[in-house]
Design a protein around this motif. Sequence first.
Motif, PDB file in Angstrom:
ATOM      1  N   PRO A 171       0.986  -1.205   0.065  1.00 43.27           N
ATOM      2  CA  PRO A 171       0.138  -0.062  -0.149  1.00 43.27           C
ATOM      3  C   PRO A 171       0.843   1.366  -0.079  1.00 43.27           C
ATOM      4  O   PRO A 171       2.046   1.102   0.487  1.00 43.27           O
ATOM      5  N   ARG A 172       0.347   2.496  -0.513  1.00 44.49           N
ATOM      6  CA  ARG A 172       0.979   3.601  -0.315  1.00 44.49           C
ATOM      7  C   ARG A 172       0.785   4.143   0.859  1.00 44.49           C
ATOM      8  O   ARG A 172      -0.475   4.065   1.784  1.00 44.49           O
ATOM      9  N   PRO A 173       1.969   4.670   1.625  1.00 47.10           N
ATOM     10  CA  PRO A 173       1.547   5.307   2.919  1.00 47.10           C
ATOM     11  C   PRO A 173       0.886   6.724   2.798  1.00 47.10           C
ATOM     12  O   PRO A 173       0.610   7.045   1.725  1.00 47.10           O
ATOM     13  N   ALA A 174       0.377   7.066   4.229  1.00 48.91           N
ATOM     14  CA  ALA A 174      -0.229   8.085   4.116  1.00 48.91           C
ATOM     15  C   ALA A 174       0.366   9.564   3.331  1.00 48.91           C
ATOM     16  O   ALA A 174      -0.258  10.117   2.940  1.00 48.91           O
ATOM     17  N   VAL A 175       1.585   9.569   3.996  1.00 52.61           N
ATOM     18  CA  VAL A 175       2.669  10.510   3.252  1.00 52.61           C
ATOM     19  C   VAL A 175       3.585   9.893   2.612  1.00 52.61           C
ATOM     20  O   VAL A 175       4.386   8.952   3.183  1.00 52.61           O
ATOM     21  N   ASP A 176       3.959  10.278   1.152  1.00 49.53           N
ATOM     22  CA  ASP A 176       5.180   9.633   0.555  1.00 49.53           C
ATOM     23  C   ASP A 176       5.865  10.911   0.241  1.00 49.53           C
ATOM     24  O   ASP A 176       5.559  11.506  -1.012  1.00 49.53           O
ATOM     25  N   ALA A 177       6.893  11.072   0.799  1.00 48.00           N
ATOM     26  CA  ALA A 177       7.885  12.285   0.369  1.00 48.00           C
ATOM     27  C   ALA A 177       9.018  11.953  -0.189  1.00 48.00           C
ATOM     28  O   ALA A 177       9.829  11.282   0.232  1.00 48.00           O
ATOM     29  N   THR A 178       9.697  12.649  -1.103  1.00 52.01           N
ATOM     30  CA  THR A 178      10.934  12.619  -1.556  1.00 52.01           C
ATOM     31  C   THR A 178      11.638  13.970  -1.288  1.00 52.01           C
ATOM     32  O   THR A 178      11.254  14.986  -1.672  1.00 52.01           O
ATOM     33  N   ARG A 219      13.494   8.957   0.028  1.00 52.84           N
ATOM     34  CA  ARG A 219      11.990   8.776   0.168  1.00 52.84           C
ATOM     35  C   ARG A 219      11.833   8.354   1.542  1.00 52.84           C
ATOM     36  O   ARG A 219      12.012   7.337   1.953  1.00 52.84           O
ATOM     37  N   VAL A 220      10.562   8.899   2.130  1.00 48.36           N
ATOM     38  CA  VAL A 220      10.228   8.593   3.234  1.00 48.36           C
ATOM     39  C   VAL A 220       8.568   8.453   3.183  1.00 48.36           C
ATOM     40  O   VAL A 220       8.006   9.398   2.991  1.00 48.36           O
ATOM     41  N   GLY A 221       7.994   7.321   3.542  1.00 47.06           N
ATOM     42  CA  GLY A 221       6.791   6.896   3.458  1.00 47.06           C
ATOM     43  C   GLY A 221       6.298   6.850   5.014  1.00 47.06           C
ATOM     44  O   GLY A 221       6.682   5.848   5.421  1.00 47.06           O
ATOM     45  N   ALA A 222       5.246   7.454   5.371  1.00 45.48           N
ATOM     46  CA  ALA A 222       4.888   7.125   6.787  1.00 45.48           C
ATOM     47  C   ALA A 222       3.640   8.024   7.044  1.00 45.48           C
ATOM     48  O   ALA A 222       3.157   8.723   6.019  1.00 45.48           O
ATOM     49  N   VAL A 241      15.815  19.949   0.108  1.00 45.31           N
ATOM     50  CA  VAL A 241      14.808  20.223  -0.933  1.00 45.31           C
ATOM     51  C   VAL A 241      13.708  19.347  -1.250  1.00 45.31           C
ATOM     52  O   VAL A 241      13.917  18.073  -1.485  1.00 45.31           O
ATOM     53  N   GLU A 242      12.361  19.443  -1.089  1.00 44.14           N
ATOM     54  CA  GLU A 242      11.266  18.628  -1.481  1.00 44.14           C
ATOM     55  C   GLU A 242      11.029  18.333  -2.903  1.00 44.14           C
ATOM     56  O   GLU A 242      11.041  19.577  -3.672  1.00 44.14           O
ATOM     57  N   LEU A 243      10.951  17.238  -3.574  1.00 41.45           N
ATOM     58  CA  LEU A 243      10.978  16.844  -4.649  1.00 41.45           C
ATOM     59  C   LEU A 243       9.655  16.020  -5.008  1.00 41.45           C
ATOM     60  O   LEU A 243       9.147  15.455  -4.236  1.00 41.45           O
ATOM     61  N   ASP A 244       9.337  16.403  -6.210  1.00 38.38           N
ATOM     62  CA  ASP A 244       8.012  15.311  -6.692  1.00 38.38           C
ATOM     63  C   ASP A 244       8.772  13.941  -6.858  1.00 38.38           C
ATOM     64  O   ASP A 244       9.942  13.756  -7.263  1.00 38.38           O
TER      65      ASP A 244
END
Lengths: 292, 468
Positions: A171-178, A219-222, A241-244
């Motif tokens: 599953p994809r996590p609630a927030v998926d940040a790169t 990539r931090v997914g949580a 820097v946050e990226l897509d």
Amino acid sequence: MIRPRTTTEVLEAVRAAVRDGRALRIVGAARWNDAGHPVRAPETLSLAELTGVVSYRPDDLTMTVEAGTTLAELDATTRARGQWCPLLAWGDDHGTVGATLATATSGPFADALGRPRDLTLGLEAIDGTGRHIVAGGRVVKNVAGFDLTRALVGAWGTLGIITRVHLRLRPRPAVDATFAFTPRGAGLPPMPIAALAQVPLPSAVAATLGVADAAWLLRVGANASAVAAARAALDGAGRVVELDAAAWDLVRRDSAPPSPARQWRWDPLSLRLRDRFDPQRLLNPGLLGEAP
Amino acid sequence: MTALATTLERIVGPTHVLSRPAALLAYRSDALPGHRLMPSLAVMPGTREELVAVVRALAADGTPFVARGAGTGLSGGALADGIVLLGLHRLRRILAIDPAARTATVEPGVVNATLTRAAAVHGLHYAPDPSSQTACTIGGNIAENAGGPHCLKYGVTLNHVRRATVVLPSGEVVELDRGDDGGYDLLGAFVGSEGCFGVVVDATVQLTPDPQQVITLLADFLRVRDAATATSRIIAAGIVPAALELMDQATIEAVESSVYAAGYPRDAAAVLLAEVDGPSIGLADDARAIEQLCREAGARGVRVATDAGERARLWQGRKKAFGAMGRVAPHLVVQDAVVPRTALADLLEEIQAIGAAHRLRVCNVFHAGDGNLHPNIPYDADDPDESARVHRAMGEIMARCIAAGGTITGEHGVGLDKLAYMESLFTAETLDAMCALRAVFDPERRANPGKVVPVRSCREWHATAAAR
Ligand SMILES: Cc1cc2nc3c(=O)[nH]c(=O)nc-3n(C[C@H](O)[C@H](O)[C@H](O)COP(=O)(O)OP(=O)(O)OC[C@H]3O[C@@H](n4cnc5c(N)ncnc54)[C@H](O)[C@@H]3O)c2cc1C
């Protein structure tokens, strides 16, 4: 070139090859590298037309696909349901699922989400004796019988031609940040594990990282607060820097296609394995540098 | 005393070879009732050299054998039918712990929980945690590819074994790994081979850092179906709980009536035991999300435990559930099917109906997050009528699980007990391929013969039998 469209057609082609003692070069999208060990075979069997999603059960986080299905299709299908195709490998996404498994190629997310061998719940394959193997199953935990799936994944097609696979999805996590992260001070390299140990890694999906031009890509997914905490820790240690998430596609595409190890381990046990599943050396002979 | 026994005594010393029936009684069964077989002889090597020498002596003699760890298996796998039993419990040295690499190298007889205790000073533990962990051995865990409650997040035994030295039945000593540097995944093929491929001499396993924080939740439900629904929703939400275990009313009742009472609500139809662990930041949010999902699925109440004592109490009932059921009747049959998670709710109802139809009480306590069911039936194995009903009910339950797209065993192995179901799960050609895989390691089929794959499924065996 033989271009079967079903497992049965692969079975017929292999049985004919067994009868005639005719070797086959097995390809998916034909993108891997032979690492200087070309296959010695008069004929090519391509799985590029054995394609399609056979079944997708989002609620069970499992999917069955034909081996010739591309990673791009897998990604698009799972993305549409908010799920993650964890197979995405280094390289582009034109490669096939079957080849990804056969070559055990993984990508930047393997440490967090699993390698192909961890994500393969079961598979169908035709071995070099013409046996149609239906191994494993569609459930996430399974110890019924001897583990043919593990033997076939990563065998570069030399034990059997993978025709269909059952995959485990995430599953994809609630927030998926790169994030692109440049540590303060010294140049780039010694970043990865040491600095990450200081970052409170989320419990949902552990962070994964790769190297981009001048920064580490993370990539931090949580859940939201864990991701915010990770971000704060990174801010304290350097520039962030946050990226897509699309940044990952660029990084992945930059890397070379998979190739087998220059020195495959041909110990007595490995030779016996080959003997039992491909005694005539009909499947990709020569690819793993074995003696003719 | 036979010549073989004399040879073995010379290797391991006379006190470590047993041949009197009274001395062999202890090896007649494993932890699953209903199967009893006597070995002809038991031999217990005390060192690696002795182990290899014993296997070579057996090879020279052409004698089949069965390796045995602690005998906690639940599939009749460690039983020897008139052949030699190879006891490994004396090989219990932890050879090395490398805290920096987070690995341990152990002999096969090291007890699972002993390894975790030894790693604790480094803030590490061995993650696979079968509920039998205070007794079962790493060798037995590797042979069964054992799981446990926390395998939902951390993975089963295979995910934690880096390499192993194995003595093949021929007496050859081989090194197995996963082929990451260019080779077949021989270790992947070996793990879970139920003692049929060879004997683990030593293994290097991965150790896992202890989590910074752990939160345990207990949600209680008035309908089993709701607990199953909550399970699917938690997984689908992208939360990866460390564990997600379901216990039904019959299990709760057994636990609460025993010395292991954990304070589970006796009137609940089911309780769901969920745990999250990891870095403390954000962990409470995951716990709250689980609580919320349980309530939305119909939970009546949710208890949240953060301190070690309260958490241990919530777990106690789960960990001791088998023991508690053992009080209800003299014997307990434990099943181990796996189904797609979304099929859990319907199947639990069907299992209850099958139990009722055969006048049996089925207690469900299982790894819900993986869809790994353990329908358990307390009964009296000495009552032939009840035993027959248990047998029929289990057959029906298995058939239902297979029909739902599931499998017959998630962690306990096929052994002897599930042999009969293998042909309904796998095609003849696939079973033949399994025989071929076994033949890579044990062409003479001398290691744990007659287990896992029905002998008649091996084409090659047919050929040689016909030629005789
Ligand atoms: C109360 C209870 C709870 C349990 N909970 C779980 C659980 O949560 N998860 C789970 O997976 N299992 C569970 N089990 C089952 C059992 O504990 C496991 O299968 C365990 O891995 C068996 O280990 P053992 O040392 O007792 O092996 P044994 O029972 O002695 O042997 C099991 C098999 O392993 C083989 N074997 C043993 N040692 C070796 C070796 N060195 N080399 C090669 N083969 C070997 C034997 O031949 C046999 O086939 C439970 C059992 C009980 C009684």
